[in-house]
Design a protein around this motif. Structure first.
Motif, PDB file in Angstrom:
ATOM      1  N   PRO A  89      34.805  71.744-100.216  1.00  0.00           N
ATOM      2  CA  PRO A  89      36.148  71.362-100.673  1.00  0.00           C
ATOM      3  C   PRO A  89      36.065  70.149-101.594  1.00  0.00           C
ATOM      4  O   PRO A  89      35.387  69.174-101.294  1.00  0.00           O
ATOM      5  N   GLY A  90      36.740  70.246-102.736  1.00  0.00           N
ATOM      6  CA  GLY A  90      36.717  69.134-103.679  1.00  0.00           C
ATOM      7  C   GLY A  90      35.399  68.959-104.403  1.00  0.00           C
ATOM      8  O   GLY A  90      35.110  67.880-104.924  1.00  0.00           O
ATOM      9  N   GLU A  91      34.607  70.009-104.496  1.00  0.00           N
ATOM     10  CA  GLU A  91      33.269  69.923-105.116  1.00  0.00           C
ATOM     11  C   GLU A  91      33.327  69.308-106.515  1.00  0.00           C
ATOM     12  O   GLU A  91      32.535  68.422-106.849  1.00  0.00           O
ATOM     13  N   GLN A 118      39.652  67.852 -99.106  1.00  0.00           N
ATOM     14  CA  GLN A 118      38.692  67.915 -98.007  1.00  0.00           C
ATOM     15  C   GLN A 118      39.398  68.179 -96.677  1.00  0.00           C
ATOM     16  O   GLN A 118      38.914  68.968 -95.860  1.00  0.00           O
ATOM     17  N   ARG A 119      40.521  67.526 -96.458  1.00  0.00           N
ATOM     18  CA  ARG A 119      41.260  67.742 -95.206  1.00  0.00           C
ATOM     19  C   ARG A 119      41.763  69.170 -95.106  1.00  0.00           C
ATOM     20  O   ARG A 119      41.620  69.826 -94.068  1.00  0.00           O
ATOM     21  N   GLY A 121      40.610  71.719 -96.812  1.00  0.00           N
ATOM     22  CA  GLY A 121      39.453  72.610 -96.789  1.00  0.00           C
ATOM     23  C   GLY A 121      38.869  72.743 -95.398  1.00  0.00           C
ATOM     24  O   GLY A 121      38.526  73.849 -94.953  1.00  0.00           O
ATOM     25  N   ASP A 122      38.756  71.624 -94.669  1.00  0.00           N
ATOM     26  CA  ASP A 122      38.245  71.675 -93.302  1.00  0.00           C
ATOM     27  C   ASP A 122      39.175  72.485 -92.403  1.00  0.00           C
ATOM     28  O   ASP A 122      38.720  73.245 -91.535  1.00  0.00           O
ATOM     29  N   ALA A 123      40.491  72.317 -92.592  1.00  0.00           N
ATOM     30  CA  ALA A 123      41.455  73.076 -91.781  1.00  0.00           C
ATOM     31  C   ALA A 123      41.363  74.566 -92.088  1.00  0.00           C
ATOM     32  O   ALA A 123      41.405  75.404 -91.176  1.00  0.00           O
ATOM     33  N   PHE A 124      41.214  74.918 -93.365  1.00  0.00           N
ATOM     34  CA  PHE A 124      41.095  76.333 -93.726  1.00  0.00           C
ATOM     35  C   PHE A 124      39.775  76.916 -93.219  1.00  0.00           C
ATOM     36  O   PHE A 124      39.736  78.063 -92.742  1.00  0.00           O
ATOM     37  N   ASP A 125      38.680  76.151 -93.331  1.00  0.00           N
ATOM     38  CA  ASP A 125      37.386  76.646 -92.844  1.00  0.00           C
ATOM     39  C   ASP A 125      37.443  76.967 -91.346  1.00  0.00           C
ATOM     40  O   ASP A 125      36.748  77.872 -90.871  1.00  0.00           O
ATOM     41  N   ALA A 126      38.260  76.225 -90.613  1.00  0.00           N
ATOM     42  CA  ALA A 126      38.382  76.454 -89.173  1.00  0.00           C
ATOM     43  C   ALA A 126      39.042  77.792 -88.852  1.00  0.00           C
ATOM     44  O   ALA A 126      39.038  78.229 -87.697  1.00  0.00           O
ATOM     45  N   LEU A 127      39.592  78.469 -89.867  1.00  0.00           N
ATOM     46  CA  LEU A 127      40.203  79.787 -89.662  1.00  0.00           C
ATOM     47  C   LEU A 127      39.172  80.919 -89.631  1.00  0.00           C
ATOM     48  O   LEU A 127      39.510  82.049 -89.270  1.00  0.00           O
ATOM     49  N   GLU A 128      37.926  80.624 -90.013  1.00  0.00           N
ATOM     50  CA  GLU A 128      36.927  81.694 -90.124  1.00  0.00           C
ATOM     51  C   GLU A 128      36.723  82.476 -88.824  1.00  0.00           C
ATOM     52  O   GLU A 128      36.574  83.702 -88.864  1.00  0.00           O
ATOM     53  N   SER A 231      50.724  70.366 -94.285  1.00  0.00           N
ATOM     54  CA  SER A 231      49.779  69.839 -93.295  1.00  0.00           C
ATOM     55  C   SER A 231      50.549  68.925 -92.340  1.00  0.00           C
ATOM     56  O   SER A 231      51.412  68.159 -92.771  1.00  0.00           O
ATOM     57  N   PRO A 232      50.300  69.029 -91.007  1.00  0.00           N
ATOM     58  CA  PRO A 232      49.168  69.685 -90.345  1.00  0.00           C
ATOM     59  C   PRO A 232      49.464  71.067 -89.771  1.00  0.00           C
ATOM     60  O   PRO A 232      48.685  71.581 -88.983  1.00  0.00           O
TER      61      PRO A 232
END
Length: 272
Positions: A89-91, A118-119, A121-128, A231-232
């Motif tokens: 996220p945010g690369e 980044q915040r 992105g981390d929340a979306f990644d947790a949906l995997e 968010s959140p």
């Protein structure tokens, strides 16, 4: 056997780990989600298990690789520099901050944008684990980059992330205003980006605006096509949405979306 190397594919802690010979040939991979080691070269089996041991947890199954799906074959054929899955996220913002020459005020805004991405992105990644597949910093030639592309049971979402700065945000048909700052053309950009993504993936893509830490969000009643994620509660809004895509469709679309060539070989639709 000496010289085996363990290399990640995808974001750290989430993608597969590949075991390669010194010449780069893959002899096995460890799927973290399935907790399964697929061995391609059985004569290296013991060495493969030894080099992977520090990365294993729980009960691990071992065997030959499963029969690849069409999505697997597409992914495995990707050159490393064509794969968007490892993007953080945010690369792009990270690169701008590390190597750019922006002034103090501009760098402060970049840091705010980076923290928001980044915040989210981390929340979306947790949906995997719930069947979602996430990409970050997807290039759209002529339009910049999609902050996050979400592909999951509720559909495909092209997400633009904006820091709310604990202020009131007003979303209009063409402009977004946060606090007393100058209005931003995010709604207009999102529609264009989603249209381009729909063309590239030949599937419906919903534009979505993620506002991080806004104290309040007011949306014009005419804004019906853009999904507002606050968010959140953004991820719970998505997981509670009706299902429109099945797991095989999600994997096929993800395999297509992670390939940079999908985006660079797409022409703009009329008016986009």
């Amino acid at each position: 056997m000496r010289g085996l190397k363990v290399l990640p594919s995808g974001r750290p802690g989430r993608g597969r780990l590949y075991v390669n010979l010194p010449d780069g040939q893959a002899v096995a991979w460890y799927d973290r989600q399935a907790n399964r080691i697929s061995v391609l070269a059985d004569d290296h089996r013991e060495a493969i298990l030894a080099v992977l041991r520090p990365y294993l947890s729980g009960t691990v199954s071992i065997g030959p690789p499963p029969v690849p799906t069409a999505a697997d074959l597409r992914r495995l054929a990707l050159p490393p520099d064509a794969d968007l899955a490892p993007n953080r996220p945010g690369e792009t913002l990270l690169g701008d901050l590390e190597h750019g020459s922006a002034g103090t005020r501009a760098r402060h805004r970049l840091r705010q944008d980076l923290t928001a991405q980044q915040r989210m992105g981390d929340a979306f990644d947790a949906l995997e684990p719930d069947g979602w597949r996430i990409l970050h910093c997807v290039p759209l030639p002529g339009l910049g980059r999609i902050d996050h592309l979400l592909i999951g049971p509720a559909g495909i979402f092209c997400v633009r992330t904006v820091p709310g700065r604990r202020q009131r945000a007003v979303v209009g048909d063409l402009l977004l205003t946060v606090g007393r700052t100058e209005p931003r053309p995010d709604p207009r950009w999102l529609r264009r980006a989603a249209a381009r993504a729909s063309l590239a993936l030949t599937a419906r893509v919903t534009p979505a605006l993620a506002l991080v830490d806004a104290s309040r969000i007011d949306k014009a009643p005419t804004v019906r096509d853009i999904r507002i994620l606050h968010s959140p509660t953004a991820t719970s809004d998505l997981t509670g949405s009706p299902t429109t895509l099945k797991p095989p469709e999600i994997e096929t679309l993800f395999a297509q979306a992670r390939d940079t060539r999908t985006w660079f070989h797409t022409s703009s639709p009329a008016g986009v």
